[in-house]
Write an enzyme that holds these catalytic residues in place. Sequence first.
Site, PDB file in Angstrom:
ATOM      1  N   ALA A  91      -8.090   3.718   6.766  1.00  0.00           N
ATOM      2  CA  ALA A  91      -7.253   5.299   6.074  1.00  0.00           C
ATOM      3  C   ALA A  91      -6.845   6.301   7.024  1.00  0.00           C
ATOM      4  CB  ALA A  91      -7.117   5.523   4.655  1.00  0.00           C
TER       5      ALA A  91
ATOM      6  N   CYS B  76      -8.019  -0.007  -2.615  1.00  0.00           N
ATOM      7  CA  CYS B  76      -8.032  -0.080  -4.031  1.00  0.00           C
ATOM      8  C   CYS B  76      -7.542  -1.045  -4.613  1.00  0.00           C
ATOM      9  CB  CYS B  76      -6.712   1.189  -3.910  1.00  0.00           C
ATOM     10  SG  CYS B  76      -8.077   3.104  -3.953  1.00  0.00           S
TER      11      CYS B  76
END
Length: 445
Positions: A10, A42
């Site tokens: 990310a 996630c």
Amino acid sequence: MKFVIIGGDAAGMSAAMQIVRNSSGNEIVALEKGTIYSYGQCGLPYTFTNQVESTDDLIARSPETFQQKYGIQTKSLHEVTQVDCESKIVHGINHQTNSAFVESYDKLLVASGASPICPPWSGMDDVDGIFTLKTIPDVHDIDNYLQHNVNHVTIIGGGYIGLEMAESMRGIGKEVKIIERGGQIAKIFDEDMAQSIHEEAFAQGITISFHESVEGFEGSGHVEKVITDKGTHETDMVLVAVGVAPNTGFMKGTGVYTSYNGAINVNGYMETNIKDIYAAGDCATQYHRVKERDDYIPLGTHANKQGQIAGVNMVNQPRTFKGIVGSSIIKFFNLTLGKTGLSEKEASSLSYPFETITIQSTHAAGYYSKDDPMTLKLIYGKENRVLLGAQIIGKAGVDKRIDVVATALYHRMTIDELQDLDLSYAPPYNSVWDPIQQAARKSLK
């Protein structure tokens, strides 16, 4: 100019894309220890129940896309082992060729993320069936193991991953036990709020062992028993979910300042104390606007924001990271658990004088539906009545309320100012006074 990025997820690839979009003629090299770039960590727990059909759905862009479409050199299986700040050289091991490599840089971004903590319990290396969950290969390893007569899963730790995996394992028909060293699961919540989480776990058939510390594992080839300070638990598989630690060991000796846990200290521009070295994401600290100090809350939202800000600053387009307020949300069976700002425990540890107000309300207007109960707790300053935090647990409508409070925290609003907010209302969605406003009104009494 040559930009080297350590870490291909990310923060790292958000920065790389900002460099591409805001400059030209530069060389960008992204070094990744694994083989997968830019994926949604996630979403991993939801692959086991096919709510996410394939781990491929979690991958935003492949290494080939970054390379062919954006000109970013993606070097997989390149593990960094040392950074030489004086010579501006990164050293490491290419696991494809099992040989050393070096990479020079003009500016360096450390976006190496974090790894699951796995204490050195006895028997760890003697049996199969003990896992952590952080990467897509972890999902595949667990999935493969689940095919071998696994009926009972033991989860060590009751945090985000522990709760999400408890739900997923129950969803595929496994018996689940959580072993928790403390007196409650979901420890970011205060004890009074955690009771409803415990009740939901028990209602869903999950066993919880509190105040119990793991000491080791036993089994013949595969794990069969978890040994604790209080006894023995039989099991077929173990998931260790006791937290994460920043991947910053390779920065040792550089002189880069780090926090108590090894997270790299950064300023608002994502700069470290060493010129031309930046850090972002789960390996770095985040400024907490409520605490007014650096903190460590490793979440994907922060990683993406910090990565973007690091990227623009690396190409001399100054922009600062405005900080966090500690917002999080989790689905746990029929409940949604939302928290932002400080808990009562955190406020006490920081010696903040505070008051709390807790109410029982409903997601919709009371006359429209009584089936959506909600417990809402606000923490605010005792003297100045400035909001410090909120915890909300319910079946519906938690998400929008916790985000309203998060916005209020960002702007340092008082609990009384919540009453003045113009919030949307219709009986299926709200009362004329939103639950957070009901709590604010009650605090005046």
